[in-house]
Design a protein around this motif. Structure first.
Motif, PDB file in Angstrom:
ATOM      1  N   GLU A  87      33.107 -60.550  15.560  1.00 21.10           N
ATOM      2  CA  GLU A  87      34.076 -60.213  16.600  1.00 21.10           C
ATOM      3  C   GLU A  87      34.374 -61.386  17.530  1.00 21.10           C
ATOM      4  OE1 GLU A  87      31.048 -58.886  16.338  1.00 21.10           O
ATOM      5  OE2 GLU A  87      31.216 -56.792  15.731  1.00 21.10           O
ATOM      6  N   PHE A  88      34.889 -62.472  16.968  1.00 17.43           N
ATOM      7  CA  PHE A  88      35.167 -63.663  17.763  1.00 17.43           C
ATOM      8  C   PHE A  88      36.543 -64.210  17.430  1.00 17.43           C
ATOM      9  CE2 PHE A  88      30.622 -63.354  17.045  1.00 17.43           C
ATOM     10  CZ  PHE A  88      30.127 -63.434  18.330  1.00 17.43           C
ATOM     11  N   GLY A  89      37.212 -64.794  18.448  1.00 23.78           N
ATOM     12  CA  GLY A  89      38.461 -65.473  18.195  1.00 23.78           C
ATOM     13  C   GLY A  89      38.209 -66.789  17.477  1.00 23.78           C
ATOM     14  N   GLU A  90      39.253 -67.444  17.034  1.00 27.71           N
ATOM     15  CA  GLU A  90      39.087 -68.685  16.277  1.00 27.71           C
ATOM     16  C   GLU A  90      38.517 -69.799  17.158  1.00 27.71           C
ATOM     17  OE1 GLU A  90      42.330 -69.931  13.891  1.00 27.71           O
ATOM     18  OE2 GLU A  90      42.190 -68.178  12.588  1.00 27.71           O
ATOM     19  N   SER A 108      31.451 -69.057  22.754  1.00 31.55           N
ATOM     20  CA  SER A 108      32.322 -69.511  21.666  1.00 31.55           C
ATOM     21  C   SER A 108      33.688 -69.864  22.224  1.00 31.55           C
ATOM     22  CB  SER A 108      32.468 -68.440  20.580  1.00 31.55           C
ATOM     23  OG  SER A 108      33.132 -67.300  21.073  1.00 31.55           O
ATOM     24  N   GLY A 110      36.624 -69.375  21.101  1.00 33.75           N
ATOM     25  CA  GLY A 110      37.725 -68.429  20.922  1.00 33.75           C
ATOM     26  C   GLY A 110      37.622 -67.133  21.674  1.00 33.75           C
ATOM     27  N   SER A 111      36.568 -66.934  22.494  1.00 34.20           N
ATOM     28  CA  SER A 111      36.422 -65.647  23.165  1.00 34.20           C
ATOM     29  C   SER A 111      35.595 -65.791  24.433  1.00 34.20           C
ATOM     30  CB  SER A 111      35.755 -64.637  22.221  1.00 34.20           C
ATOM     31  OG  SER A 111      34.452 -65.060  21.880  1.00 34.20           O
ATOM     32  N   ASN A 112      35.469 -64.673  25.168  1.00 31.76           N
ATOM     33  CA  ASN A 112      34.608 -64.665  26.344  1.00 31.76           C
ATOM     34  C   ASN A 112      33.153 -64.814  25.910  1.00 31.76           C
ATOM     35  OD1 ASN A 112      36.843 -64.103  28.025  1.00 31.76           O
ATOM     36  ND2 ASN A 112      36.632 -61.903  27.655  1.00 31.76           N
ATOM     37  N   ARG A 114      29.661 -63.516  25.219  1.00 31.34           N
ATOM     38  CA  ARG A 114      29.287 -62.163  24.794  1.00 31.34           C
ATOM     39  C   ARG A 114      27.770 -62.018  24.780  1.00 31.34           C
ATOM     40  NH1 ARG A 114      33.693 -59.925  20.433  1.00 31.34           N
ATOM     41  NH2 ARG A 114      35.526 -60.682  21.551  1.00 31.34           N
ATOM     42  N   GLU A 125      30.858 -58.265  27.699  1.00 30.74           N
ATOM     43  CA  GLU A 125      31.675 -59.476  27.662  1.00 30.74           C
ATOM     44  C   GLU A 125      31.795 -60.005  29.077  1.00 30.74           C
ATOM     45  OE1 GLU A 125      35.243 -60.084  25.436  1.00 30.74           O
ATOM     46  OE2 GLU A 125      34.883 -58.281  24.238  1.00 30.74           O
ATOM     47  N   LYS A 127      33.870 -62.564  31.362  1.00 28.25           N
ATOM     48  CA  LYS A 127      35.055 -63.425  31.516  1.00 28.25           C
ATOM     49  C   LYS A 127      34.863 -64.272  32.754  1.00 28.25           C
ATOM     50  CE  LYS A 127      40.089 -63.374  31.889  1.00 28.25           C
ATOM     51  NZ  LYS A 127      40.261 -64.421  30.870  1.00 28.25           N
ATOM     52  N   THR A 131      38.410 -70.579  30.037  1.00 30.20           N
ATOM     53  CA  THR A 131      38.750 -69.828  28.830  1.00 30.20           C
ATOM     54  C   THR A 131      38.041 -70.367  27.592  1.00 30.20           C
ATOM     55  OG1 THR A 131      40.720 -71.224  28.539  1.00 30.20           O
ATOM     56  CG2 THR A 131      41.013 -69.133  29.678  1.00 30.20           C
TER      57      THR A 131
END
Length: 202
Positions: A87-90, A108, A110-112, A114, A125, A127, A131
């Protein structure tokens, strides 16, 4: 990376060329175990405090990569695939950190940030100020979480229990545009961060 007691006899190393992990006996140099983890470049590796789990992060793109969790077989001393977290963005998985209760903290690109529980289910998560979190760690007393970013000249320190922002350390006139890594001293008295003037990420 933390050093479990078993490292007196064992060593893991990752390869970006073939996406494999190599498990060596450091006293004899003998290769004990080889296993392929994720179909992309390995970017982070971390043992749990009790040496029971091994978390391996890989660059995420085109539905490949993420985090592979390996569980130690107590009978053989070898690790078998336990779970795959996707469950991660690129972007790359840049840091992994366990606390003594088995929670896994992940930064990571690509994401907050976690936080996963001891069963590797998503717990929270976070934030923060930037970013592109590049480093996230527990304090030695496991009461705080510190986060550094590639796109923010800021360090965030959160509660590791309530997950609220506690403070931003005063970085003064360092002239840094971003921080690549952050860590606490073992006595919890100091917080260290390293960075520099980094080109903006697109």
């Amino acid at each position: 990376m933390k050093n479990p007691k078993s490292w007196r006899a064992e060593l893991y190393t990752g390869s970006s060329a073939d996406f494999k992990i190599y498990f060596f006996d450091v006293e004899t140099g003998k290769l004990i175990q080889t296993f392929k983890t994720l179909t992309n470049t390995i970017t982070a590796l971390q043992f749990s405090d009790d040496d029971h789990y091994l978390a391996i992060g890989a660059y995420v793109e085109d539905n490949m990569g993420g985090i592979a969790i390996f569980k130690k077989d107590r009978a053989t001393g070898l690790y078998d695939l336990h779970k795959h977290l996707k469950e991660f963005g690129e972007g790359k998985i840049s840091s992994l950190d366990f606390d003594s209760n088995g929670r896994l903290l992940v930064a990571s690109k690509g994401s907050n940030v976690r936080l996963f529980d001891d069963k590797f289910n998503l717990l929270k998560e976070i934030k923060g100020s930037g970013t592109f979190p590049n480093s996230a760690v527990f304090s030695p007393d496991e009461k705080k979480i510190a986060i550094a970013y590639l796109d923010a000249a800021e360090i965030d320190v959160y509660s590791a229990q309530k997950y609220n922002l506690l403070y931003h350390p005063n970085i003064g006139e360092l002239g840094a545009s971003a921080f690549r890594t952050v860590c606490f001293s073992q006595d919890n008295k100091y917080l260290f961060a390293a960075g520099g003037v980094i080109e903006p990420l697109e």
